[in-house]
Design a protein around this motif. Structure first.
Motif, PDB file in Angstrom:
ATOM      1  N   ARG A 480       0.859  -1.142   0.042  1.00 53.78           N
ATOM      2  CA  ARG A 480       0.057   0.032  -0.129  1.00 53.78           C
ATOM      3  C   ARG A 480       0.862   1.273   0.101  1.00 53.78           C
ATOM      4  O   ARG A 480       2.013   1.301   0.547  1.00 53.78           O
ATOM      5  CB  ARG A 480      -0.940  -0.180   1.236  1.00 53.78           C
ATOM      6  N   PHE A 481       0.507   2.278  -0.489  1.00 57.70           N
ATOM      7  CA  PHE A 481       1.274   3.571  -0.673  1.00 57.70           C
ATOM      8  C   PHE A 481       0.435   4.794  -0.486  1.00 57.70           C
ATOM      9  O   PHE A 481      -0.841   4.666  -0.241  1.00 57.70           O
ATOM     10  CB  PHE A 481       1.949   3.527  -2.141  1.00 57.70           C
ATOM     11  N   GLN A 482       1.194   5.861  -0.290  1.00 61.83           N
ATOM     12  CA  GLN A 482       0.653   7.213  -0.222  1.00 61.83           C
ATOM     13  C   GLN A 482       0.780   7.976  -1.373  1.00 61.83           C
ATOM     14  O   GLN A 482       1.978   7.871  -1.983  1.00 61.83           O
ATOM     15  CB  GLN A 482       0.806   7.813   0.979  1.00 61.83           C
ATOM     16  N   ILE A 483      -0.032   8.844  -1.733  1.00 64.26           N
ATOM     17  CA  ILE A 483       0.206   9.660  -3.001  1.00 64.26           C
ATOM     18  C   ILE A 483       1.137  11.191  -2.364  1.00 64.26           C
ATOM     19  O   ILE A 483       0.581  11.525  -1.513  1.00 64.26           O
ATOM     20  CB  ILE A 483      -1.131  10.177  -3.787  1.00 64.26           C
ATOM     21  N   LEU A 484       2.071  11.233  -2.830  1.00 68.14           N
ATOM     22  CA  LEU A 484       2.700  12.659  -2.672  1.00 68.14           C
ATOM     23  C   LEU A 484       2.314  13.831  -3.182  1.00 68.14           C
ATOM     24  O   LEU A 484       1.779  14.892  -2.884  1.00 68.14           O
ATOM     25  CB  LEU A 484       4.518  12.522  -2.995  1.00 68.14           C
ATOM     26  N   ARG A 514      -6.275  11.062   0.410  1.00 66.46           N
ATOM     27  CA  ARG A 514      -5.137  11.249   1.624  1.00 66.46           C
ATOM     28  C   ARG A 514      -5.373   9.696   2.609  1.00 66.46           C
ATOM     29  O   ARG A 514      -5.227  10.181   3.486  1.00 66.46           O
ATOM     30  CB  ARG A 514      -5.287  12.560   2.170  1.00 66.46           C
ATOM     31  N   GLY A 515      -5.528   8.849   1.960  1.00 65.10           N
ATOM     32  CA  GLY A 515      -5.352   7.546   2.877  1.00 65.10           C
ATOM     33  C   GLY A 515      -4.479   6.739   2.156  1.00 65.10           C
ATOM     34  O   GLY A 515      -3.509   7.010   1.349  1.00 65.10           O
ATOM     35  N   TRP A 516      -4.391   5.347   2.563  1.00 68.69           N
ATOM     36  CA  TRP A 516      -3.647   4.395   1.926  1.00 68.69           C
ATOM     37  C   TRP A 516      -4.476   3.895   0.513  1.00 68.69           C
ATOM     38  O   TRP A 516      -5.623   3.566   0.534  1.00 68.69           O
ATOM     39  CB  TRP A 516      -3.637   3.054   2.857  1.00 68.69           C
ATOM     40  N   LYS A 517      -3.590   3.933  -0.558  1.00 70.43           N
ATOM     41  CA  LYS A 517      -4.027   3.524  -1.700  1.00 70.43           C
ATOM     42  C   LYS A 517      -3.348   2.157  -2.167  1.00 70.43           C
ATOM     43  O   LYS A 517      -2.072   2.141  -1.946  1.00 70.43           O
ATOM     44  CB  LYS A 517      -3.592   4.664  -2.817  1.00 70.43           C
ATOM     45  N   ASP A 518      -3.665   1.557  -3.407  1.00 73.54           N
ATOM     46  CA  ASP A 518      -2.915   0.686  -4.065  1.00 73.54           C
ATOM     47  C   ASP A 518      -2.960   0.740  -5.457  1.00 73.54           C
ATOM     48  O   ASP A 518      -2.343   0.093  -6.306  1.00 73.54           O
ATOM     49  CB  ASP A 518      -3.123  -0.831  -3.588  1.00 73.54           C
ATOM     50  N   THR A 519      -3.868   1.925  -5.998  1.00 78.77           N
ATOM     51  CA  THR A 519      -3.898   2.155  -7.490  1.00 78.77           C
ATOM     52  C   THR A 519      -3.990   3.484  -7.665  1.00 78.77           C
ATOM     53  O   THR A 519      -4.640   4.333  -6.765  1.00 78.77           O
ATOM     54  CB  THR A 519      -5.204   1.517  -8.106  1.00 78.77           C
ATOM     55  N   VAL A 520      -3.173   4.364  -8.545  1.00 82.48           N
ATOM     56  CA  VAL A 520      -3.228   5.679  -8.398  1.00 82.48           C
ATOM     57  C   VAL A 520      -3.386   6.299  -9.725  1.00 82.48           C
ATOM     58  O   VAL A 520      -2.918   5.445 -10.641  1.00 82.48           O
ATOM     59  CB  VAL A 520      -1.720   6.337  -7.820  1.00 82.48           C
ATOM     60  N   ILE A 531       4.670   7.652  -2.370  1.00 80.44           N
ATOM     61  CA  ILE A 531       5.979   6.896  -1.435  1.00 80.44           C
ATOM     62  C   ILE A 531       5.409   5.512  -1.035  1.00 80.44           C
ATOM     63  O   ILE A 531       4.052   5.238  -0.607  1.00 80.44           O
ATOM     64  CB  ILE A 531       5.990   8.070  -0.305  1.00 80.44           C
ATOM     65  N   VAL A 532       5.937   4.283  -0.800  1.00 76.90           N
ATOM     66  CA  VAL A 532       5.734   3.257  -0.938  1.00 76.90           C
ATOM     67  C   VAL A 532       6.731   2.435   0.223  1.00 76.90           C
ATOM     68  O   VAL A 532       7.888   2.271   0.101  1.00 76.90           O
ATOM     69  CB  VAL A 532       5.962   2.363  -2.095  1.00 76.90           C
ATOM     70  N   PRO A 533       6.040   1.901   1.273  1.00 80.27           N
ATOM     71  CA  PRO A 533       6.841   1.106   2.126  1.00 80.27           C
ATOM     72  C   PRO A 533       6.677  -0.263   1.738  1.00 80.27           C
ATOM     73  O   PRO A 533       5.807  -0.943   1.490  1.00 80.27           O
ATOM     74  CB  PRO A 533       6.235   1.239   3.345  1.00 80.27           C
ATOM     75  N   PHE A 534       7.949  -0.996   1.324  1.00 84.17           N
ATOM     76  CA  PHE A 534       7.863  -2.251   0.780  1.00 84.17           C
ATOM     77  C   PHE A 534       7.892  -3.282   1.815  1.00 84.17           C
ATOM     78  O   PHE A 534       8.870  -3.792   2.414  1.00 84.17           O
ATOM     79  CB  PHE A 534       9.166  -2.565  -0.111  1.00 84.17           C
ATOM     80  N   THR A 535       6.911  -3.522   2.640  1.00 84.31           N
ATOM     81  CA  THR A 535       6.608  -4.460   3.763  1.00 84.31           C
ATOM     82  C   THR A 535       5.880  -5.735   3.236  1.00 84.31           C
ATOM     83  O   THR A 535       5.360  -5.574   2.063  1.00 84.31           O
ATOM     84  CB  THR A 535       5.995  -4.063   4.915  1.00 84.31           C
ATOM     85  N   GLY A 536       6.089  -6.708   3.905  1.00 83.39           N
ATOM     86  CA  GLY A 536       5.307  -7.914   3.481  1.00 83.39           C
ATOM     87  C   GLY A 536       6.275  -9.327   3.308  1.00 83.39           C
ATOM     88  O   GLY A 536       6.902  -9.909   4.256  1.00 83.39           O
TER      89      GLY A 536
END
Ligand code: C2O
Ligand code: CU
Length: 568
Positions: A480-484, A514-520, A531-536
């Motif tokens: 999941r990511f956030q849009i900058l 302004r939340g968590w996205k997976d498609t932009v 901006i993407v944290p690569f967790t998992g």
């Protein structure tokens, strides 16, 4: 590529789309293109025949007599109730793949061809489904409770939609019917993610493990088989996957019959009720760059109605279309609140009069019907009608519904948290020899070596330079990511002189982004940064444009999450 060339390509793609729509009477007038030379790639196409004559040639559906089109504008409106997909339940368990003494719920979902009614006055349509309808059953696990799902391919051995064997991964040497189920937005190990090349053929199945260590969100599952996912999804292979958790429970949002998953998808039909997927006119290369159907299905039905009580409802809205973006609104101008994005709750509700969703995006909505007792109105996509709401008369005077002021805490990730920035171009090209249009991410083909290898646990900024006139909805698996922000740049300078310059200031994401996205949505001639944290998990995943026709023609790339260098 010079800019006149580029413009020609763009015109080409619009022409193609218009032709597809024109065949079916959605666009009555092709004058738009009368002044423009026809690109070579279109030479073989049949042009906007008046509706009713059927396709001049259709590769996979060749019929001796022309087949009549469905004229959706002639269908009776609001005669079918809106179907709400059933939630799948299971009593069965299986051992946890990594902790054999723990039992986890086990579901078995079979894909098959079924007959469904899309409208009262149409004969049943053959579709492919994960159950007995499209969308398939809703799967609804809870955070912290892993599940196993056995996806069984019980489909016929032959496809009924036009496969393009020239596309990567859809060669004549491999089976026609293949499936790879992907839960869009799920954080799962790579072998359970539905990697496009990890497909099953009829008679095979794959048991996928979903750890469910992620927040409540409106996810969905759909097919992802290499080279044919656009056809498989169009055929009906999609459904909801709603993750729940305690944080969401605590808000006491409308539930049960007051919570409605609503999937919107456009299609073309023949008058006999069967699905039609347009082709390029070239039987050897039937791929088309985009598709805009003249029928819009709500949970698989044309022009349904839904009876509601004068109270608050929750809608899980999904754009399940191949290419079409929607600008949703209610015909009476009534406002609604968005409380969640692709990856769960927003920080606070956002009041909206209209809502744009690109393919694969989701919106979690609250609609308050309490002041609308006794009225009827429709859900619209601009001036296109999708479905009707009928609000029952009030038994007692409406009391205003209180909207929760705060939904959850979301800390914006500071740019300084990113260890690197990767910049990608989004391009549309015409192949110099074949004149076939092609969409690429960073100028690279699917089969080229993996170039994106983020380290597990690291945060990166990904910047997309959209050099085209299309909005490309970019989706990354696993994360999941956030849009900058989004910032326009000079595309002609960039493409012709390799000069990069902005043409305006950076804009922050919209309030409902302004939340968590997976498609932009990456806007035309704009840089979009996430901006993407690569967790998992470690391993190979994909990122791609979610216009399915683009993804099928090379607008998809692998990425690989690798172990952090210091640990390796
Ligand atoms: Cu909706 Cu690659 O997925
Ligand atoms: Cu695209």
């Amino acid at each position: 590529m010079d800019s006149s060339r580029r413009k020609l390509l763009l015109r080409g793609s619009r022409l193609m789309v218009a032709v597809a729509a024109g065949q079916n009477g959605l666009i009555g007038n092709l004058n738009l293109f009368a002044q423009s030379p026809m690109p070579d790639s279109m030479a073989g196409m049949h042009h906007g025949e008046p509706s009713g004559t059927g396709p001049a040639k259709s590769t996979a559906q060749a019929a001796s007599a022309p087949r009549a089109w469905l004229h959706p504008e002639r269908l009776a409106r609001f005669v079918d109730p809106l179907p709400v997909p059933q939630t799948l339940v299971t009593g069965e368990t299986r051992p946890h793949p990594h902790q054999p003494r723990v039992q986890v719920p086990y579901y078995r979902v079979a894909m098959r061809r079924v007959e469904v009614k899309v409208h009262r006055d149409l004969p049943p349509s053959s579709v492919w489904s994960y159950g007995s309808s499209a969308p398939g059953p809703t799967i609804s696990p809870r955070k912290g409770q892993p599940v196993l799902i056995e996806w069984v391919n019980n489909l016929p051995g032959q496809h009924f939609l036009p496969i393009d064997h020239t596309l990567c991964g859809a060669g004549k040497d491999i089976p026609e019917v293949r499936t790879a189920v992907h839960v869009h937005g799920a954080c799962v190990p790579p072998e359970s993610d539905g990697y496009p090349e990890n497909w099953q053929t009829p008679g095979q199945s794959l048991t996928a493990f979903y750890p469910m260590e992620q927040d409540a969100a409106t996810l969905w599952y759909h097919d992802h088989a290499m080279g044919i996912e656009r056809l498989n999804q169009y055929a009906g292979l999609y459904g909801f996957f709603l993750i729940r958790d305690e944080e969401e429970d605590a808000l006491h949002l409308p539930s049960g019959k007051y919570e409605i998953p609503l999937a919107i998808a456009d299609r073309f039909f023949y008058a006999d009720g069967q699905l039609h997927y347009p082709d390029s006119g070239d039987p050897e290369a039937p791929w088309i760059p985009e598709i805009y159907g003249d029928v819009i299905l709500a949970n698989g039905v044309i022009f349904p109605y839904h009876e509601v009580e004068p109270r608050l409802y929750r809608f899980r809205l999904l754009n399940a279309s191949n290419s079409r973006a929607y600008l949703f609104s209610l015909s009476n101008g009534h406002r609604f609140h968005q409380i969640g994005t692709d990856q769960g709750l927003l920080p606070a509700p956002v009041e909206l009069k209209e809502l744009m969703l690109s393919p694969a995006e989701r919106a979690d909505l609250l609609v308050d019907f309490s002041a609308l007792a006794g009225t009827e109105f429709t859900l619209q996509d601009q001036n296109l009608t999708i479905m009707q709401f009928r609000v029952a008369a009030a038994k007692q005077p409406a009391k205003p519904v209180e909207m929760p002021a705060i939904l959850r805490k979301i800390e914006p990730i500071p740019e300084s948290a990113a260890v690197r920035t990767r910049t990608f171009t989004l391009n549309e090209y015409m192949h110099p020899k074949s004149h076939i249009m092609l969409m690429l991410l960073n100028g690279q083909y699917w089969h080229e070596p993996v170039t994106e290898k983020p380290e597990l646990g690291s945060t990166e900024i990904w910047s997309f330079l959209n050099t085209t006139q299309d909005i490309h909805p970019i989706h990354l698996h696993l994360v999941r990511f956030q849009i900058l922000d989004r910032r326009p740049f000079d595309v002609d300078d960039f493409l012709n002189y390799k000069k990069f310059g902005y043409t305006g200031p950076a804009a922050p994401p919209e309030p409902n982004e302004r939340g968590w996205k997976d498609t932009v949505k990456t806007h035309p001639e704009t840089e979009t940064r996430i901006i993407v944290p690569f967790t998992g998990y470690l391993g190979r995943y994909v990122w791609h444009c979610h216009l399915l026709e683009h993804a099928a023609n090379e607008m998809m790339r692998p990425f690989e999450v690798v172990a952090p260098a210091k640990l390796a």
